[in-house]
Design an enzyme around this catalytic site. Sequence first.
Site, short mmCIF file in Angstrom:
data_model
loop_
_atom_site.label_atom_id
_atom_site.label_comp_id
_atom_site.label_asym_id
_atom_site.label_seq_id
_atom_site.Cartn_x
_atom_site.Cartn_y
_atom_site.Cartn_z
N GLU A 94 12.46 -9.34 2.60
CA GLU A 94 11.67 -8.16 2.97
C GLU A 94 12.51 -6.91 2.74
OE1 GLU A 94 11.03 -7.99 7.23
OE2 GLU A 94 9.34 -6.60 7.00
N ARG A 101 5.28 10.83 -2.69
CA ARG A 101 4.90 10.59 -1.30
C ARG A 101 6.08 10.89 -0.37
NH1 ARG A 101 4.63 4.52 1.32
NH2 ARG A 101 3.81 5.17 3.34
N HIS A 106 12.43 -2.59 3.17
CA HIS A 106 11.82 -1.30 3.52
C HIS A 106 12.76 -0.21 3.05
CE1 HIS A 106 8.55 -3.00 5.76
NE2 HIS A 106 9.42 -3.82 6.34
N PRO A 161 0.80 -1.23 0.00
CA PRO A 161 0.00 0.00 0.00
C PRO A 161 0.83 1.28 0.00
CG PRO A 161 -0.14 -1.13 2.12
CD PRO A 161 0.51 -2.08 1.16
N ASN A 162 0.35 2.21 -0.78
CA ASN A 162 0.92 3.57 -0.90
C ASN A 162 2.24 3.63 -1.65
OD1 ASN A 162 -1.19 4.91 0.59
ND2 ASN A 162 -0.39 3.90 2.40
N ASN A 184 7.96 -5.60 -0.29
CA ASN A 184 7.80 -4.44 0.58
C ASN A 184 6.30 -4.31 0.81
OD1 ASN A 184 7.59 -2.06 1.94
ND2 ASN A 184 8.92 -0.89 0.57
N ARG A 193 12.21 5.28 13.05
CA ARG A 193 10.95 6.01 12.92
C ARG A 193 10.03 5.68 14.10
NH1 ARG A 193 8.73 5.30 7.02
NH2 ARG A 193 7.44 7.05 7.73
N ALA A 214 2.84 -0.63 5.15
CA ALA A 214 2.28 -0.64 6.51
C ALA A 214 1.73 -2.01 6.90
CB ALA A 214 1.20 0.42 6.62
N TYR A 242 11.10 8.92 1.46
CA TYR A 242 11.15 7.84 0.45
C TYR A 242 11.87 8.23 -0.84
CZ TYR A 242 7.65 5.85 3.59
OH TYR A 242 7.01 5.35 4.69
#
Length: 145
Positions: free
Chosen positions: A95, A17, A97, A9-10, A71, A104, A74, A22
Amino acid sequence: MHILIINGPNLNLLGSREPEIYGSQNFETYFNELRSRFSGIHLEYVQSNHEGAILDHLHQAGIAADGIVLNAGAYSHTSIAIADAVAAIQTPVVEVHISNVHARETFRHHSHLSAKCVGSIVGLGLEGYALAVSYFQKIQGGKTD
Ligand code: DQA
């Protein structure tokens, strides 16, 4: 060798964004670069904002691909269903990110997926995807089909 990159998502909004977190490159442009850098590998990329669609991609690539770069955005921090899917398939999953989730908010510090994946790459920007593909290239010994 067939590698599928799954973005959650996103991540379709990469480039616009929160560029301070990012970066300002969109994923399609980066993906074209990846394809040129790894021209001997059948690289595929899908993105979905929907948890169930990500499960479907994992199930399909769990049969069809030699490696998956995931990835889950969220959903990494919330989805037991995606963690279960990673555990259920034979294809190894790395995985990724883009941001350093450990630097964060605390809710980003835990990923349900990490323990089910062969490894995680965090905080190295988009280059994390290339590192994951390099890993598969290395462990698959340069399979070209
Ligand atoms: C992310 C980190 C997640 O916490 C966040 O929800 C994302 C992107 C990353 O690539 O840094 O959507 O997965």
